[in-house]
Design an enzyme around this catalytic site. Structure first.
Site, PDB file in Angstrom:
ATOM      1  N   ASP A  20     116.980  91.344  31.402  1.00 32.77           N
ATOM      2  CA  ASP A  20     117.309  90.204  30.532  1.00 32.77           C
ATOM      3  C   ASP A  20     117.410  90.709  29.091  1.00 32.77           C
ATOM      4  O   ASP A  20     116.479  91.327  28.575  1.00 32.77           O
ATOM      5  CB  ASP A  20     116.220  89.132  30.662  1.00 32.77           C
ATOM      6  CG  ASP A  20     116.582  87.841  29.944  1.00 32.77           C
ATOM      7  OD1 ASP A  20     116.650  86.790  30.611  1.00 32.77           O
ATOM      8  OD2 ASP A  20     116.786  87.880  28.707  1.00 32.77           O
TER       9      ASP A  20
ATOM     10  N   ASP B  64     123.222  86.802  30.164  1.00 35.10           N
ATOM     11  CA  ASP B  64     122.469  87.977  29.704  1.00 35.10           C
ATOM     12  C   ASP B  64     121.418  88.445  30.709  1.00 35.10           C
ATOM     13  O   ASP B  64     120.486  89.132  30.342  1.00 35.10           O
ATOM     14  CB  ASP B  64     121.826  87.707  28.335  1.00 35.10           C
ATOM     15  CG  ASP B  64     120.514  86.946  28.434  1.00 35.10           C
ATOM     16  OD1 ASP B  64     120.370  86.137  29.374  1.00 35.10           O
ATOM     17  OD2 ASP B  64     119.640  87.176  27.587  1.00 35.10           O
ATOM     18  N   GLU B  65     121.568  88.053  31.983  1.00 29.07           N
ATOM     19  CA  GLU B  65     120.554  88.495  32.934  1.00 29.07           C
ATOM     20  C   GLU B  65     121.116  88.757  34.331  1.00 29.07           C
ATOM     21  O   GLU B  65     122.080  88.119  34.750  1.00 29.07           O
ATOM     22  CB  GLU B  65     119.402  87.482  33.013  1.00 29.07           C
ATOM     23  CG  GLU B  65     119.838  86.102  33.391  1.00 29.07           C
ATOM     24  CD  GLU B  65     118.666  85.146  33.578  1.00 29.07           C
ATOM     25  OE1 GLU B  65     117.726  85.472  34.333  1.00 29.07           O
ATOM     26  OE2 GLU B  65     118.708  84.068  32.989  1.00 29.07           O
TER      27      GLU B  65
HETATM   28  P1  TTP Z   1     117.747  83.602  27.145  1.00 29.77           P
HETATM   29  O1  TTP Z   1     117.719  84.920  27.858  1.00 29.77           O
HETATM   30  O2  TTP Z   1     116.906  82.495  27.674  1.00 29.77           O
HETATM   31  O3  TTP Z   1     117.292  83.811  25.616  1.00 29.77           O
HETATM   32  P2  TTP Z   1     117.563  85.012  24.642  1.00 29.77           P
HETATM   33  O4  TTP Z   1     118.258  86.159  25.298  1.00 29.77           O
HETATM   34  O5  TTP Z   1     118.234  84.492  23.414  1.00 29.77           O
HETATM   35  O6  TTP Z   1     116.100  85.425  24.208  1.00 29.77           O
HETATM   36  P3  TTP Z   1     115.001  86.228  25.074  1.00 29.77           P
HETATM   37  O7  TTP Z   1     114.734  87.472  24.296  1.00 29.77           O
HETATM   38  O8  TTP Z   1     113.823  85.320  25.147  1.00 29.77           O
HETATM   39  O9  TTP Z   1     115.600  86.514  26.413  1.00 29.77           O
HETATM   40  O10 TTP Z   1     119.218  83.058  27.051  1.00 29.77           O
HETATM   41  C1  TTP Z   1     120.327  83.918  26.884  1.00 29.77           C
HETATM   42  C2  TTP Z   1     121.336  83.297  25.956  1.00 29.77           C
HETATM   43  O11 TTP Z   1     121.746  82.025  26.458  1.00 29.77           O
HETATM   44  C3  TTP Z   1     120.807  83.045  24.552  1.00 29.77           C
HETATM   45  O12 TTP Z   1     120.964  84.178  23.697  1.00 29.77           O
HETATM   46  C4  TTP Z   1     121.619  81.861  24.096  1.00 29.77           C
HETATM   47  C5  TTP Z   1     121.955  81.120  25.369  1.00 29.77           C
HETATM   48  N1  TTP Z   1     121.108  79.909  25.488  1.00 29.77           N
HETATM   49  C6  TTP Z   1     121.607  78.685  25.037  1.00 29.77           C
HETATM   50  O13 TTP Z   1     122.736  78.599  24.563  1.00 29.77           O
HETATM   51  N2  TTP Z   1     120.806  77.576  25.117  1.00 29.77           N
HETATM   52  C7  TTP Z   1     119.533  77.631  25.617  1.00 29.77           C
HETATM   53  O14 TTP Z   1     118.830  76.594  25.660  1.00 29.77           O
HETATM   54  C8  TTP Z   1     119.036  78.896  26.094  1.00 29.77           C
HETATM   55  C9  TTP Z   1     117.638  79.010  26.660  1.00 29.77           C
HETATM   56  C10 TTP Z   1     119.861  79.988  26.008  1.00 29.77           C
HETATM   57 MG    MG Z   2     117.629  86.882  27.144  1.00 30.12          MG
END
Ligand code: TTP
Ligand code: MG
Length: 359
Positions: free
Chosen positions: A11, A109-110
């Site tokens: 992720d 992103d995962e």
């Molecule tokens: P995430 O992997 O949940 O968050 P992240 O990568 O920004 O942070 P982390 O380091 O905790 O993993 O989500 C991936 C992307 O999806 C994030 O960059 C933006 C998008 N997203 C939204 O648009 N709305 C949301 O509510 C969430 C949770 C994510």
């Molecule tokens: Mg993320």
């Protein structure tokens, strides 16, 4: 042990914000929020994500940008650039693919990687692979990620979230239960705020308490999902890494400048959202079975409505007509509307390439 599996969950860290920081040297090191424009305290809409510097101020995903602005007026606020994130994601997924026997993309992103074969079941070897992946993503994309390694997807996902950013957490066979035990139940897949509330009433706060709870009583309280909760809490998950990517839905939403019941404002915005969703449906070449709308009122109270079509469709008009039917009752008031969204779900593919469409 025959058939023992080694699963990685990868992720990216603060993904949208990290992409922006990479592209804009001038904002590096500053707290960055990606979402709607706060307009100096009058903005609407929500935070998509923010970098870790902004998280220190308490800013979080899905929070209204106004609140983010109040918490951190000195944050850099940026509108999302989905093309940038999608293109970056595609390149990262290509890097990951080269390190996996099987890979399942679960979001922009995962991804889950099954490395059971190439690691010959060795967690040390899997750790080396994870190190390679991190190095390669950093070198080629200037981004960091967090990786969890475990005997199944459920625990791998919890492990990637365990130490962020730039984390690497290994949970070996036999350690699953102890790893999960101290976590709040909310962290477990499938447990939302409602279930969390019911579990609390039953005196269950941690995953460990859930694991120790009587499985029969859980099934009585929650039905078949209760049995799943119990297995999950015990770190058991048999689900396979499934090749490919299935967008679960295609949708868009918009927040109005002011809460409104004015159809001259709502209908054009609604039409644009429908067009946008229809265009993405066409680009993806998918059929959808269900059309849904989301309406958020003044005060953030939110409702969703969905309707399944008699036959799967690809038609823009089916989206518009069905969504309008679902939206209409709310246009009559009395509550003013803050946000509307349209989403199609139950997607079917006519075959061919599966592409990253949406997160
Ligand atoms: P995430 O992997 O949940 O968050 P992240 O990568 O920004 O942070 P982390 O380091 O905790 O993993 O989500 C991936 C992307 O999806 C994030 O960059 C933006 C998008 N997203 C939204 O648009 N709305 C949301 O509510 C969430 C949770 C994510
Ligand atoms: Mg993320």
């Amino acid at each position: 042990m025959a058939g023992a599996r080694v699963i990685l969950h990868v992720d990216l860290d603060a993904f949208f914000a990290a992409c922006e920081e990479r592209e804009r040297p001038e904002i590096r090191g500053k707290p960055v929020v990606v979402g709607a424009d706060p307009k100096g305290g009058k903005g609407r809409g929500v935070v998509a994500t923010c970098n870790y510097a902004a998280r220190k101020y308490g800013v979080r995903s899905a929070m209204p940008v106004l609140l983010a602005y109040r918490l951190c007026p000195e944050c850099v606020f940026l509108k999302p650039n989905f093309e940038l994130y999608a293109a970056t994601s595609e390149r990262i997924m290509a890097i990951l693919r080269a390190h996996a026997d099987k890979m399942e993309i679960v979001g922009i992103d995962e991804a889950f990687l099954d490395v059971s074969g190439r690691s010959a079941g060795s967690f040390e070897e899997a750790e080396r692979i994870a190190g390679e992946i991190k190095k390669e993503i950093l070198a080629k994309e200037k981004l960091t990620c967090s990786i969890g390694i475990a005997p199944n997807k459920l625990v791998a996902k919890m492990a990637s979230d365990f130490r962020k950013p730039d984390g690497l957490t290994v949970v070996k066979p036999g350690e699953e239960k102890a790893f999960l035990a101290p976590m709040p139940v909310r962290k477990l897949w499938g447990i939302g705020p409602k279930t969390e509330g019911r579990l609390k009433e039953m005196g269950i706060n941690t995953v460990g308490e859930l694991a120790a709870f009587d499985a029969v009583k859980l099934a009585e309280e929650f039905g078949s999902i209760g049995a799943w909760f119990h297995r999950a809490a015990n770190g058991v998950d048999e689900s396979e890494v499934v090749e490919g990517w299935e967008a679960k839905s295609i949708g868009r939403e918009t927040t109005f400048e002011e809460d409104t019941l004015d159809e001259r404002v709502i209908i054009p915005a609604f039409e644009e959202i429908c067009r946008d969703v229809a265009e993405r449906v066409a680009r993806e070449g998918v059929f959808f079975k269900t059309v849904g709308v989301k309406v958020r009122f003044t005060g953030f109270h939110t409702v969703t409505r969905a309707k399944s079509l008699p036959h799967p469709s690809q038609m823009a008009e089916a989206i518009r007509k069905t969504a309008l039917e679902l939206l209409e009752p709310f246009l009559e008031g009395p509550r003013k509307i803050r946000l509307i969204g349209v989403r199609v779900t139950g997607l079917l593919r006519a075959g061919g390439q599966k592409k990253l469409a949406e997160f």
